[in-house]
Design an enzyme around this catalytic site. Structure first.
Site, PDB file in Angstrom:
ATOM      1  N   ILE A   9      -7.914   4.113  -1.801  1.00 10.85           N
ATOM      2  CA  ILE A   9      -7.775   5.536  -2.191  1.00 10.85           C
ATOM      3  C   ILE A   9      -8.203   6.478  -1.073  1.00 10.85           C
ATOM      4  N   GLN A  12      -4.297   7.351   3.651  1.00 11.54           N
ATOM      5  CA  GLN A  12      -3.242   8.376   3.523  1.00 11.54           C
ATOM      6  C   GLN A  12      -2.547   8.290   2.158  1.00 11.54           C
ATOM      7  N   LEU A  57     -12.076  -5.982  -1.026  1.00 11.90           N
ATOM      8  CA  LEU A  57     -11.024  -7.018  -1.100  1.00 11.90           C
ATOM      9  C   LEU A  57     -11.527  -8.366  -0.580  1.00 11.90           C
ATOM     10  N   SER A 123       5.725  -3.916   3.366  1.00 10.06           N
ATOM     11  CA  SER A 123       6.044  -3.059   4.517  1.00 10.06           C
ATOM     12  C   SER A 123       7.324  -3.466   5.225  1.00 10.06           C
ATOM     13  N   GLU A 125       7.542  -3.632   8.230  1.00  4.69           N
ATOM     14  CA  GLU A 125       7.133  -4.487   9.356  1.00  4.69           C
ATOM     15  C   GLU A 125       7.465  -5.956   9.077  1.00  4.69           C
ATOM     16  N   TYR A 147      -0.165  -8.473  11.535  1.00  5.03           N
ATOM     17  CA  TYR A 147      -0.081  -7.579  10.367  1.00  5.03           C
ATOM     18  C   TYR A 147       1.173  -7.896   9.555  1.00  5.03           C
ATOM     19  N   ASN A 176       8.174   3.351   7.335  1.00  4.71           N
ATOM     20  CA  ASN A 176       7.098   4.244   7.830  1.00  4.71           C
ATOM     21  C   ASN A 176       7.118   5.586   7.100  1.00  4.71           C
ATOM     22  N   PHE A 186      -1.841   6.376  14.635  1.00  5.08           N
ATOM     23  CA  PHE A 186      -0.403   6.115  14.419  1.00  5.08           C
ATOM     24  C   PHE A 186       0.409   7.118  15.224  1.00  5.08           C
ATOM     25  N   GLU A 279       7.349  -6.296  20.071  1.00  5.06           N
ATOM     26  CA  GLU A 279       7.700  -4.991  19.485  1.00  5.06           C
ATOM     27  C   GLU A 279       8.718  -5.158  18.345  1.00  5.06           C
TER      28      GLU A 279
HETATM   29  P1  NAP Z   1      -4.477   3.633   5.609  1.00  2.00           P
HETATM   30  O1  NAP Z   1      -4.469   5.120   5.708  1.00  2.00           O
HETATM   31  O2  NAP Z   1      -4.834   2.817   6.807  1.00  2.00           O
HETATM   32  O3  NAP Z   1      -5.500   3.244   4.422  1.00  2.00           O
HETATM   33  C1  NAP Z   1      -5.937   1.935   4.211  1.00  2.00           C
HETATM   34  C2  NAP Z   1      -6.944   1.907   3.090  1.00  2.00           C
HETATM   35  O4  NAP Z   1      -7.389   0.551   2.878  1.00  2.00           O
HETATM   36  C3  NAP Z   1      -8.214   2.726   3.345  1.00  2.00           C
HETATM   37  O5  NAP Z   1      -8.553   3.390   2.158  1.00  2.00           O
HETATM   38  C4  NAP Z   1      -9.249   1.650   3.668  1.00  2.00           C
HETATM   39  O6  NAP Z   1     -10.554   2.023   3.356  1.00  2.00           O
HETATM   40  C5  NAP Z   1      -8.795   0.545   2.719  1.00  2.00           C
HETATM   41  N1  NAP Z   1      -9.349  -0.784   3.028  1.00  2.00           N
HETATM   42  C6  NAP Z   1      -9.166  -1.496   4.149  1.00  2.00           C
HETATM   43  N2  NAP Z   1      -9.818  -2.667   4.061  1.00  2.00           N
HETATM   44  C7  NAP Z   1     -10.440  -2.702   2.858  1.00  2.00           C
HETATM   45  C8  NAP Z   1     -11.268  -3.649   2.166  1.00  2.00           C
HETATM   46  N3  NAP Z   1     -11.616  -4.808   2.712  1.00  2.00           N
HETATM   47  N4  NAP Z   1     -11.702  -3.367   0.917  1.00  2.00           N
HETATM   48  C9  NAP Z   1     -11.364  -2.179   0.362  1.00  2.00           C
HETATM   49  N5  NAP Z   1     -10.609  -1.247   0.958  1.00  2.00           N
HETATM   50  C10 NAP Z   1     -10.136  -1.503   2.185  1.00  2.00           C
HETATM   51  O7  NAP Z   1      -3.070   3.098   5.087  1.00  2.00           O
HETATM   52  P2  NAP Z   1      -1.843   3.896   4.396  1.00  2.00           P
HETATM   53  O8  NAP Z   1      -0.964   4.419   5.468  1.00  2.00           O
HETATM   54  O9  NAP Z   1      -2.363   4.785   3.340  1.00  2.00           O
HETATM   55  O10 NAP Z   1      -1.045   2.681   3.739  1.00  2.00           O
HETATM   56  C11 NAP Z   1      -1.360   2.202   2.432  1.00  2.00           C
HETATM   57  C12 NAP Z   1      -0.852   0.786   2.280  1.00  2.00           C
HETATM   58  O11 NAP Z   1       0.560   0.751   2.479  1.00  2.00           O
HETATM   59  C13 NAP Z   1      -1.430  -0.218   3.288  1.00  2.00           C
HETATM   60  O12 NAP Z   1      -1.513  -1.454   2.617  1.00  2.00           O
HETATM   61  C14 NAP Z   1      -0.356  -0.293   4.370  1.00  2.00           C
HETATM   62  O13 NAP Z   1      -0.448  -1.538   5.036  1.00  2.00           O
HETATM   63  C15 NAP Z   1       0.888  -0.154   3.525  1.00  2.00           C
HETATM   64  N6  NAP Z   1       2.064   0.433   4.175  1.00  2.00           N
HETATM   65  C16 NAP Z   1       1.948   1.631   4.819  1.00  2.00           C
HETATM   66  C17 NAP Z   1       3.080   2.220   5.360  1.00  2.00           C
HETATM   67  C18 NAP Z   1       2.998   3.556   6.055  1.00  2.00           C
HETATM   68  O14 NAP Z   1       3.967   3.890   6.779  1.00  2.00           O
HETATM   69  N7  NAP Z   1       1.960   4.344   5.843  1.00  2.00           N
HETATM   70  C19 NAP Z   1       4.338   1.581   5.229  1.00  2.00           C
HETATM   71  C20 NAP Z   1       4.407   0.372   4.537  1.00  2.00           C
HETATM   72  C21 NAP Z   1       3.261  -0.178   3.998  1.00  2.00           C
HETATM   73  P3  NAP Z   1     -11.551   2.720   4.435  1.00  2.00           P
HETATM   74  O15 NAP Z   1     -11.292   4.188   4.305  1.00  2.00           O
HETATM   75  O16 NAP Z   1     -12.882   2.294   3.955  1.00  2.00           O
HETATM   76  O17 NAP Z   1     -11.199   2.187   5.799  1.00  2.00           O
HETATM   77  O1  F7E Z   2       4.062   2.832  15.702  1.00  2.00           O
HETATM   78  C1  F7E Z   2       5.507   3.005  19.120  1.00  2.00           C
HETATM   79  C2  F7E Z   2       5.032   1.643  18.633  1.00  2.00           C
HETATM   80  O2  F7E Z   2       1.664   2.672  15.051  1.00  2.00           O
HETATM   81  C3  F7E Z   2       5.414   3.207  15.598  1.00  2.00           C
HETATM   82  C4  F7E Z   2       1.947   1.284   9.782  1.00  2.00           C
HETATM   83  O3  F7E Z   2       1.739   2.236   8.771  1.00  2.00           O
HETATM   84  O4  F7E Z   2       4.329   1.566   9.667  1.00  2.00           O
HETATM   85  C5  F7E Z   2       3.227   1.617  10.543  1.00  2.00           C
HETATM   86  O5  F7E Z   2       3.373   0.672  11.595  1.00  2.00           O
HETATM   87  C6  F7E Z   2       6.161   2.881  16.881  1.00  2.00           C
HETATM   88  C7  F7E Z   2       5.929   1.454  17.412  1.00  2.00           C
HETATM   89  O6  F7E Z   2       3.500   2.489  13.269  1.00  2.00           O
HETATM   90  C8  F7E Z   2       2.692   4.555  20.806  1.00  2.00           C
HETATM   91  O7  F7E Z   2       5.219   0.664  19.663  1.00  2.00           O
HETATM   92  C9  F7E Z   2       4.800   4.179  21.231  1.00  2.00           C
HETATM   93  O8  F7E Z   2       7.145   0.910  17.802  1.00  2.00           O
HETATM   94  O9  F7E Z   2       3.019   4.662  14.260  1.00  2.00           O
HETATM   95  P1  F7E Z   2       2.971   3.224  14.574  1.00  2.00           P
HETATM   96  P2  F7E Z   2       4.061   1.009  12.985  1.00  2.00           P
HETATM   97  O10 F7E Z   2       3.548   0.018  13.954  1.00  2.00           O
HETATM   98  O11 F7E Z   2       5.534   1.128  12.824  1.00  2.00           O
HETATM   99  C10 F7E Z   2       4.548   0.295   9.035  1.00  2.00           C
HETATM  100  C11 F7E Z   2       5.721   0.426   8.098  1.00  2.00           C
HETATM  101  C12 F7E Z   2       3.325  -0.245   8.398  1.00  2.00           C
HETATM  102  O12 F7E Z   2       3.391  -0.950   7.403  1.00  2.00           O
HETATM  103  C13 F7E Z   2       2.049  -0.099   9.149  1.00  2.00           C
HETATM  104  O13 F7E Z   2       0.917  -0.261   8.285  1.00  2.00           O
HETATM  105  O14 F7E Z   2       5.681   3.748  17.913  1.00  2.00           O
HETATM  106  N1  F7E Z   2       4.545   3.692  19.981  1.00  2.00           N
HETATM  107  N2  F7E Z   2       3.676   4.699  21.759  1.00  2.00           N
HETATM  108  C14 F7E Z   2       3.256   3.914  19.690  1.00  2.00           C
HETATM  109  N3  F7E Z   2       2.533   3.645  18.594  1.00  2.00           N
HETATM  110  C15 F7E Z   2       1.226   4.007  18.568  1.00  2.00           C
HETATM  111  N4  F7E Z   2       0.487   3.768  17.463  1.00  2.00           N
HETATM  112  N5  F7E Z   2       0.644   4.630  19.656  1.00  2.00           N
HETATM  113  C16 F7E Z   2       1.333   4.929  20.805  1.00  2.00           C
HETATM  114  O15 F7E Z   2       0.786   5.478  21.752  1.00  2.00           O
END
Ligand code: NAP
Ligand code: F7E
Length: 327
Positions: A9, A12, A57, A123, A125, A147, A176, A186, A279
């Site tokens: 919670i 994001q 967790l 995801s 990913e 991941y 994303n 990110f 990548e």
């Molecule tokens: P986020 O901002 O990184 O938030 C992750 C959350 O997980 C935080 O609240 C963190 O708590 C908690 N957490 C991590 N390890 C934990 C543990 N051992 N026990 C309890 N809580 C724990 O991620 P998000 O972007 O909101 O994404 C939410 C979910 O969707 C994640 O599972 C992510 O992998 C997945 N996802 C995200 C995207 C995206 O584009 N955003 C896309 C696809 C899937 P703390 O605050 O204590 O660190």
């Molecule tokens: O990277 C490129 C990098 O870290 C996006 C997570 O929420 O979405 C997220 O994963 C792209 C990649 O997100 C930088 O190489 C270039 O190709 O914002 P990102 P991600 O890796 O796509 C998926 C769906 C999830 O599930 C994940 O939890 O951007 N890139 N230059 C960079 N990325 C970062 N972080 N920093 C750079 O400087």
């Protein structure tokens, strides 16, 4: 009044989902892990409307006790180690949280109350080195990071518990999604935050890795709606959620700098240290099933999202600078 439990919670998505469920009149309980300093920035404004409970967790018994105490009808499992580069540096921890954490939570559901509806945050990913374009629910997975591998485990474990124990368990394969609440590591937020700093004269340079990588980027506020919709269906099913449009990191950079009247070429430097060991080059969603069955559709487009994030970061950096001037 229905009770929803959100793991993650403080992240994001957790903060947007909590807001959304409160508007639907849910009792919202958030699972937080113990920390020596509180990390409630994203849910500060909700503190008097939600309940927070400590569990982790990594700790099976804490999850069982949590479910016995809270008695939720719905669980949204959003907690994970979610930053892809960290998963190469801490692959075992990533697997413990992001993969085995799903097993622990589903075991708790199985033990405490099998009628709980369970959402797993899968995801895009998982598609990694893509087998077809665009990607839908039937596209085979080929993850490219620890991941991504951990998410594939969590995904199939959710499918398996649905099929083995008849649980209402489903996975949202979300592409994303970003927002002003995105973590600064990110790429979208890294860009919007640094564009704001450069615009306000606080720095001059932004270091990035691969500018050619392409993603299907949407707005987090739109995506949490899809999570809830999945748990309201008659049958548990998995859905791909994305906009169906892909853009490169360079597109994002151009729109962000352009929005504040700057030339990105004068400020962006390429840093090979930011290029990943493997990548994911190009992701684009085929969200036909989510659009037709859930009737989901995104409301914020890519350009609108980037501009929203830059505007929010201009405000954020002004506040940050004012606060550091006072201390
Ligand atoms: P986020 O901002 O990184 O938030 C992750 C959350 O997980 C935080 O609240 C963190 O708590 C908690 N957490 C991590 N390890 C934990 C543990 N051992 N026990 C309890 N809580 C724990 O991620 P998000 O972007 O909101 O994404 C939410 C979910 O969707 C994640 O599972 C992510 O992998 C997945 N996802 C995200 C995207 C995206 O584009 N955003 C896309 C696809 C899937 P703390 O605050 O204590 O660190
Ligand atoms: O990277 C490129 C990098 O870290 C996006 C997570 O929420 O979405 C997220 O994963 C792209 C990649 O997100 C930088 O190489 C270039 O190709 O914002 P990102 P991600 O890796 O796509 C998926 C769906 C999830 O599930 C994940 O939890 O951007 N890139 N230059 C960079 N990325 C970062 N972080 N920093 C750079 O400087």
């Amino acid at each position: 009044m229905r009770t929803a439990l959100i793991t993650g919670i403080t992240g994001q998505d957790g903060s947007y989902l909590a807001e959304f469920l409160l508007k639907k009149n849910y009792r919202v309980v958030g699972m937080v892990r113990r920390s020596s300093t509180e990390n409630f920035e994203r849910i500060e404004h909700l503190q008097d409307k939600i309940e927070l409970r400590q569990a982790d967790l990594l700790d099976q018994l804490s999850l069982i006790t949590l479910l016995e105490d809270v008695r939720p009808q719905e669980i949204y499992n959003l907690a994970a180690q979610s930053f892809v580069p960290t998963s190469w540096e801490q692959p075992v921890l990533t697997a413990e949280f992001t993969a085995l954490g799903v097993t622990r939570l589903l075991e708790a559901v199985k033990l405490v109350d099998r009628s709980i509806r369970f959402y797993q945050a899968s995801s895009s990913e998982m598609f990694g080195k893509v087998r077809e374009t665009p990607q839908n629910e039937k596209t085979p997975f080929y993850p490219r990071s620890p991941y991504g591998v951990a998410k594939v485990y969590g995904h199939f474990l959710t499918v398996n518990y649905r099929e083995s124990y008849d649980l209402f368990a489903c996975s949202g394969i979300l592409f994303n999604h970003e927002s002003p609440r995105r973590g600064k590591e990110f790429v979208s937020r890294k860009i919007s935050y640094n564009v704001a700093r450069i615009r306000l004269g606080l720095s001059n340079e932004l270091k990035l890795g691969n500018l050619k990588a392409a993603r299907d980027w949407g707005y987090a506020g739109d995506y949490v709606r899809a999570m809830w919709m999945m748990l309201q269906q008659e049958e548990p099913q998995d859905f791909v959620v994305g906009t169906g449009r892909a853009h490169t990191v360079q597109d994002l950079v151009e729109i962000a700098f352009d929005h504040v009247g700057l030339d990105w070429k004068k400020h962006v430097k390429l840093d090979p240290a930011l290029v990943r060991p493997a990548e994911v080059d190009h992701l684009i969603a085929d969200a036909t099933r989510a659009c037709t069955i859930l009737k989901w559709k995104p409301e914020v487009d890519f350009e609108g999202l980037v501009r929203m994030m830059v505007d929010a970061d201009l405000e954020y950096v002004r506040r940050e600078t004012a606060a550091s001037g006072k201390s």
